[in-house]
Scaffold this active site. Structure first.
Site, mmCIF file in Angstrom:
data_model
loop_
_atom_site.group_PDB
_atom_site.id
_atom_site.type_symbol
_atom_site.label_atom_id
_atom_site.label_comp_id
_atom_site.label_asym_id
_atom_site.label_seq_id
_atom_site.Cartn_x
_atom_site.Cartn_y
_atom_site.Cartn_z
ATOM 1 C CG MET A 34 -1.889 -1.196 1.180
ATOM 2 S SD MET A 34 -3.423 -0.933 2.083
ATOM 3 C CE MET A 34 -2.840 -0.684 3.736
ATOM 4 N N GLY A 35 2.129 1.107 -0.450
ATOM 5 C CA GLY A 35 3.044 2.248 -0.494
ATOM 6 C C GLY A 35 3.571 2.587 0.888
ATOM 7 N N GLY A 40 11.360 -2.749 5.459
ATOM 8 C CA GLY A 40 10.655 -4.036 5.476
ATOM 9 C C GLY A 40 10.152 -4.374 4.072
ATOM 10 C CG HIS A 41 7.042 -2.059 2.204
ATOM 11 N ND1 HIS A 41 6.901 -0.960 3.018
ATOM 12 C CD2 HIS A 41 5.838 -2.665 2.197
ATOM 13 C CE1 HIS A 41 5.669 -0.912 3.483
ATOM 14 N NE2 HIS A 41 4.998 -1.940 3.005
ATOM 15 C CD GLN A 65 -6.031 -3.655 2.971
ATOM 16 O OE1 GLN A 65 -5.956 -4.087 1.825
ATOM 17 N NE2 GLN A 65 -5.044 -3.786 3.824
ATOM 18 C CB SER A 153 6.459 -13.103 8.693
ATOM 19 O OG SER A 153 6.825 -14.009 7.715
ATOM 20 C CB VAL A 181 12.615 -5.745 8.221
ATOM 21 C CG1 VAL A 181 13.826 -4.847 8.394
ATOM 22 C CG2 VAL A 181 12.858 -6.728 7.077
HETATM 23 O O1 PAF Z 1 -0.125 -5.812 3.760
HETATM 24 C C1 PAF Z 1 -0.524 -4.886 3.032
HETATM 25 O O2 PAF Z 1 0.160 -3.884 2.795
HETATM 26 C C2 PAF Z 1 -1.914 -4.969 2.417
HETATM 27 O O3 PAF Z 1 -2.808 -5.606 3.266
HETATM 28 C C3 PAF Z 1 -1.910 -5.637 1.022
HETATM 29 C C4 PAF Z 1 -1.474 -7.082 1.096
HETATM 30 C C5 PAF Z 1 -0.998 -4.875 0.075
HETATM 31 C C6 PAF Z 1 -3.334 -5.618 0.431
HETATM 32 O O4 PAF Z 1 -3.799 -4.320 0.276
#
Ligand code: PAF
Length: 283
Positions: A34-35, A40-41, A65, A153, A181
């Site tokens: 989600m940017g 970690g990303h 969500q 995770s 991370v």
């Molecule tokens: O973990 C997230 O950042 C979000 O829940 C995901 C998996 C990108 C879905 O919008």
């Protein structure tokens, strides 16, 4: 120097870019985000690069969500910085659709998740969450057709839900979990950490310390119940309002009474001021 990632914002642009990536049978990894990208990303992206020839990162703040009272409106949106970070990792393609493309007028379908999605953890406090995650992840899988997809995770229940969904619905995607991370003081990296005040930030690593304390006690032969009670006390003393601190079976997320029935995963969610943090570790 590698080329900056292609940025696709429409379905025709995505299709063209994917066709180009897939030339000569290249395999594709998807990293859904989600940017508001942090290290970690970027560790997910690095794992993706090891698992496939080409890497696609989706950047989409998914409204379905979030409950109406949650932070969809204020969720950090930092696309320029995100794109620069992804260029630094030599990502091949960024999929950055707008809301109308993902949820056009009349959109009326949803993926219904059960099993790990009803484990009584996040779902108890965010009942709308996994329906929204599963639907958007299912859409991203259909749009990008990746061979593998990488999820962190830290969102352990989400990882289990998405893994189950991909298998149950024959999505043809191998879901891979990447380790959490952490900052140097143990706090799990999260896009929401920017909400913490300086005082809260100083206290926030207590969550991880409490998880480690619970794990230590269980491994030393203390009962799961008493170990969790000690962990909950540490968390409350630090000023958190605890949503849950639980020991679950790491694969099924079913409640677990003894280390003999493991592997055990400890999972926690708690609020510090207005910020809700989650974390988990293996025992
Ligand atoms: O973990 C997230 O950042 C979000 O829940 C995901 C998996 C990108 C879905 O919008």
């Amino acid at each position: 120097m590698s080329r900056p990632p292609v940025v696709a914002r429409t379905f025709p642009a995505l299709r063209r870019a994917l066709a180009e990536l897939r030339r000569r049978d290249a395999s594709v990894a998807l990293v859904p985000t989600m940017g508001a990208l942090h290290d970690g990303h970027l560790s997910l992206v690095r794992l993706a690069k090891r698992r496939a020839d080409k890497v696609v990162v989706s950047v989409f703040v998914n409204p379905t969500q979030f409950a109406p009272h949650e932070d969809f409106g204020s969720y950090p949106r930092t696309f320029k910085t995100d794109a620069a970070k992804l260029a630094g990792e030599s990502v091949d393609l960024i999929w950055n659709p707008d809301i109308k493309a993902m949820y056009p007028d009349g959109f009326a379908s949803k993926i219904l998740t059960e099993g790990p999605a009803l484990a009584g953890l996040e779902d108890r406090f965010r009942p709308h969450f996994f329906g929204g995650v599963a639907t958007v992840v299912g859409k991203l899988f259909n749009q990008c057709r990746p061979d593998v997809a990488i999820f962190g995770s830290k969102d352990f229940q989400q990882l289990r839900v998405v893994t189950r969904m991909a298998a149950d619905l024959d999505m043809g995607v191998k879901v891979i979990g990447a380790p959490t991370v952490r900052e140097r003081d143990g706090l799990a990296m999260s896009s929401r950490n920017v909400y913490l005040s300086a005082e809260e930030r100083a206290v926030a690593p207590t969550l991880y310390r409490a998880l480690k304390e619970v794990a230590k006690r269980i491994k030393a032969g203390k009962s799961i119940e008493s170990s969790l009670a000690a962990g909950a006390e540490l968390i409350a003393e630090a000023g958190f309002v605890l949503d849950y601190l639980e020991a679950r079976h790491a694969d099924t997320l079913a409640p677990i009474k003894s280390i003999k029935n493991g592997p055990i995963r400890l999972l926690v969610a708690a609020k510090l001021g207005k910020t809700r943090l989650i974390d988990n570790i293996a025992v």
